[in-house]
Design a protein around this motif. Structure first.
Motif, mmCIF file in Angstrom:
data_model
loop_
_atom_site.group_PDB
_atom_site.id
_atom_site.type_symbol
_atom_site.label_atom_id
_atom_site.label_comp_id
_atom_site.label_asym_id
_atom_site.label_seq_id
_atom_site.Cartn_x
_atom_site.Cartn_y
_atom_site.Cartn_z
ATOM 1 N N GLY A 170 39.058 53.185 14.615
ATOM 2 C CA GLY A 170 38.166 52.281 15.312
ATOM 3 C C GLY A 170 36.911 53.012 15.726
ATOM 4 O O GLY A 170 36.633 54.099 15.223
ATOM 5 N N PRO A 171 36.170 52.458 16.659
ATOM 6 C CA PRO A 171 36.465 51.168 17.276
ATOM 7 C C PRO A 171 36.103 49.994 16.366
ATOM 8 O O PRO A 171 35.284 50.130 15.480
ATOM 9 C CB PRO A 171 35.589 51.175 18.525
ATOM 10 N N VAL A 172 36.775 48.889 16.609
ATOM 11 C CA VAL A 172 36.487 47.646 15.923
ATOM 12 C C VAL A 172 35.775 46.729 16.915
ATOM 13 O O VAL A 172 36.285 46.492 18.002
ATOM 14 C CB VAL A 172 37.779 46.978 15.424
ATOM 15 N N THR A 173 34.617 46.259 16.540
ATOM 16 C CA THR A 173 33.842 45.370 17.399
ATOM 17 C C THR A 173 33.688 44.027 16.702
ATOM 18 O O THR A 173 33.210 43.973 15.558
ATOM 19 C CB THR A 173 32.461 45.957 17.715
ATOM 20 N N LEU A 174 34.119 42.969 17.366
ATOM 21 C CA LEU A 174 34.062 41.626 16.795
ATOM 22 C C LEU A 174 33.446 40.660 17.800
ATOM 23 O O LEU A 174 33.486 40.902 19.013
ATOM 24 C CB LEU A 174 35.472 41.130 16.448
ATOM 25 N N SER A 175 32.943 39.589 17.279
ATOM 26 C CA SER A 175 32.494 38.490 18.126
ATOM 27 C C SER A 175 33.675 37.577 18.418
ATOM 28 O O SER A 175 34.636 37.505 17.629
ATOM 29 C CB SER A 175 31.380 37.702 17.447
ATOM 30 N N GLU A 176 33.594 36.898 19.545
ATOM 31 C CA GLU A 176 34.655 35.960 19.914
ATOM 32 C C GLU A 176 34.871 34.947 18.792
ATOM 33 O O GLU A 176 33.925 34.507 18.143
ATOM 34 C CB GLU A 176 34.274 35.241 21.206
ATOM 35 N N GLU A 177 36.130 34.613 18.545
ATOM 36 C CA GLU A 177 36.592 33.667 17.517
ATOM 37 C C GLU A 177 36.578 34.248 16.112
ATOM 38 O O GLU A 177 36.919 33.539 15.158
ATOM 39 C CB GLU A 177 35.778 32.360 17.553
ATOM 40 N N ALA A 178 36.241 35.512 15.960
ATOM 41 C CA ALA A 178 36.303 36.142 14.640
ATOM 42 C C ALA A 178 37.745 36.435 14.263
ATOM 43 O O ALA A 178 38.651 36.449 15.112
ATOM 44 C CB ALA A 178 35.482 37.429 14.627
ATOM 45 N N PHE A 179 37.960 36.692 12.958
ATOM 46 C CA PHE A 179 39.281 37.040 12.435
ATOM 47 C C PHE A 179 39.482 38.545 12.552
ATOM 48 O O PHE A 179 38.582 39.327 12.262
ATOM 49 C CB PHE A 179 39.382 36.620 10.965
ATOM 50 N N LEU A 180 40.682 38.918 12.989
ATOM 51 C CA LEU A 180 41.001 40.327 13.200
ATOM 52 C C LEU A 180 42.061 40.801 12.222
ATOM 53 O O LEU A 180 43.085 40.131 12.029
ATOM 54 C CB LEU A 180 41.528 40.542 14.622
ATOM 55 N N THR A 181 41.822 41.952 11.632
ATOM 56 C CA THR A 181 42.858 42.694 10.903
ATOM 57 C C THR A 181 42.777 44.145 11.311
ATOM 58 O O THR A 181 41.695 44.738 11.269
ATOM 59 C CB THR A 181 42.674 42.602 9.374
ATOM 60 N N ILE A 182 43.895 44.710 11.702
ATOM 61 C CA ILE A 182 44.005 46.151 11.947
ATOM 62 C C ILE A 182 45.088 46.668 11.004
ATOM 63 O O ILE A 182 46.242 46.256 11.084
ATOM 64 C CB ILE A 182 44.367 46.483 13.402
ATOM 65 N N ASN A 183 44.691 47.556 10.124
ATOM 66 C CA ASN A 183 45.620 48.053 9.116
ATOM 67 C C ASN A 183 46.541 49.133 9.670
ATOM 68 O O ASN A 183 46.125 49.994 10.460
ATOM 69 C CB ASN A 183 44.860 48.618 7.923
ATOM 70 N N CYS A 184 47.792 49.100 9.220
ATOM 71 C CA CYS A 184 48.779 50.099 9.592
ATOM 72 C C CYS A 184 49.682 50.352 8.399
ATOM 73 O O CYS A 184 50.215 49.404 7.812
ATOM 74 C CB CYS A 184 49.610 49.626 10.779
ATOM 75 N N THR A 185 49.833 51.596 8.023
ATOM 76 C CA THR A 185 50.783 51.978 6.981
ATOM 77 C C THR A 185 51.700 53.056 7.530
ATOM 78 O O THR A 185 51.348 53.767 8.480
ATOM 79 C CB THR A 185 50.079 52.493 5.717
ATOM 80 N N TYR A 186 52.864 53.167 6.930
ATOM 81 C CA TYR A 186 53.829 54.116 7.471
ATOM 82 C C TYR A 186 54.530 54.886 6.354
ATOM 83 O O TYR A 186 54.532 54.459 5.191
ATOM 84 C CB TYR A 186 54.864 53.375 8.325
ATOM 85 N N THR A 187 55.100 55.990 6.739
ATOM 86 C CA THR A 187 55.978 56.784 5.878
ATOM 87 C C THR A 187 57.257 57.015 6.643
ATOM 88 O O THR A 187 57.231 57.507 7.787
ATOM 89 C CB THR A 187 55.340 58.147 5.528
ATOM 90 N N ALA A 188 58.379 56.621 6.055
ATOM 91 C CA ALA A 188 59.662 56.794 6.743
ATOM 92 C C ALA A 188 60.788 56.726 5.726
ATOM 93 O O ALA A 188 60.672 56.078 4.692
ATOM 94 C CB ALA A 188 59.854 55.715 7.800
ATOM 95 N N THR A 189 61.875 57.389 6.059
ATOM 96 C CA THR A 189 63.079 57.262 5.246
ATOM 97 C C THR A 189 63.927 56.133 5.819
ATOM 98 O O THR A 189 63.857 55.823 7.012
ATOM 99 C CB THR A 189 63.882 58.569 5.260
#
Lengths: 113, 117
Positions: A9-28
């Motif tokens: 980030g930071p992610v800055t958006l206007s009100e009513e905008a669409f939000l996506t925050i990406n998350c990937t993981y590594t795990a057994t």
């Protein structure tokens, strides 16, 4: 070892905008996946979680789907509000369930009116 | 239920001083953990416990000690404070593995903001 990577980030958006925050993981194995939110000056609160592949967690208009094929758990919201301004953490709990969480570095979201 | 409580909320120490951060939970959780939060690094696990009398190291245990004499309490001790330990410390607890349904959600305390000069 297990790890979580979030979009920076930071992610800055206007009100009513669409939000996506990406998350990937590594795990057994088959971890549980979480999104926690931290409002300014406060501790962490659970936002949503998913415990197995293809599960969708949802809460307060936020959603995230556990995608094992892409090892992802992206957070989405269709219309953000100023009150959503906070730091969002993606985390995983390993399949051994020993009470340990592994966190991403956090993504700060600022929503402007 | 008060949930997870932490004391103090704020603390300033001088290098070399020792202190104990207190954590208590009233939810009869078996698992308790300590994390530190630093800018740009998320939360990192310091120590954790899966029950009274059982503790183990997390990712960043150096300079910290823990003990778990009761289910409710999990204090974190700084043996000789260093400026690198300036951080926000969070305690968390979660359910017992004995539950039939897997419920590994962790509940966090409000945090202790520590500054080491």
């Amino acid at each position: 070892g297990d790890s979580v990577t979030q979009m920076e980030g930071p992610v800055t958006l206007s009100e009513e905008a669409f939000l996506t925050i990406n998350c990937t993981y590594t795990a057994t194995g088959y971890p549980s996946l979480f999104w926690y939110v931290q409002y300014p000056g406060e501790g962490l609160q659970l936002l949503l979680k998913a415990t197995k592949a293809n599960d969708k967690g949802s809460n307060k208009g936020f959603e995230a789907t556990y995608r094992k094929e892409t090892t992802s758990f992206h957070l989405e919201k269709g219309s953000v509000q100023v009150s959503d301004s906070a730091v969002y953490f993606c985390a995983l709990s390993g399949s051994s369930n020993t009470g340990k969480l592994i966190f991403g570095q956090g993504t700060t979201l600022q929503v402007k009116p | 239920n008060a949930g997870v409580t932490q004391t103090p909320k704020f603390q300033v120490l001088k290098t070399g001083q020792s202190m104990t951060l207190q954590c208590a939970q009233d939810m009869n959780h078996e698992y308790m953990s300590w994390y530190r939060q630093d800018p740009g690094m998320g939360l990192r696990l310091i120590h954790y416990s899966v029950g009274a009398g059982i503790t183990d190291q997390g990712e960043v245990p150096n300079g910290y000690n823990v003990s778990r004499s009761t289910t409710e309490d999990f204090p974190l001790r700084l043996l000789s404070a260093a400026p690198s330990q300036t951080s926000v410390y969070f305690c968390a607890s979660s359910y017992s593995r004995r539950l039939a349904v897997r419920t590994d959600t962790q509940y966090f305390g409000p945090g202790t903001r520590l500054t080491v000069l």
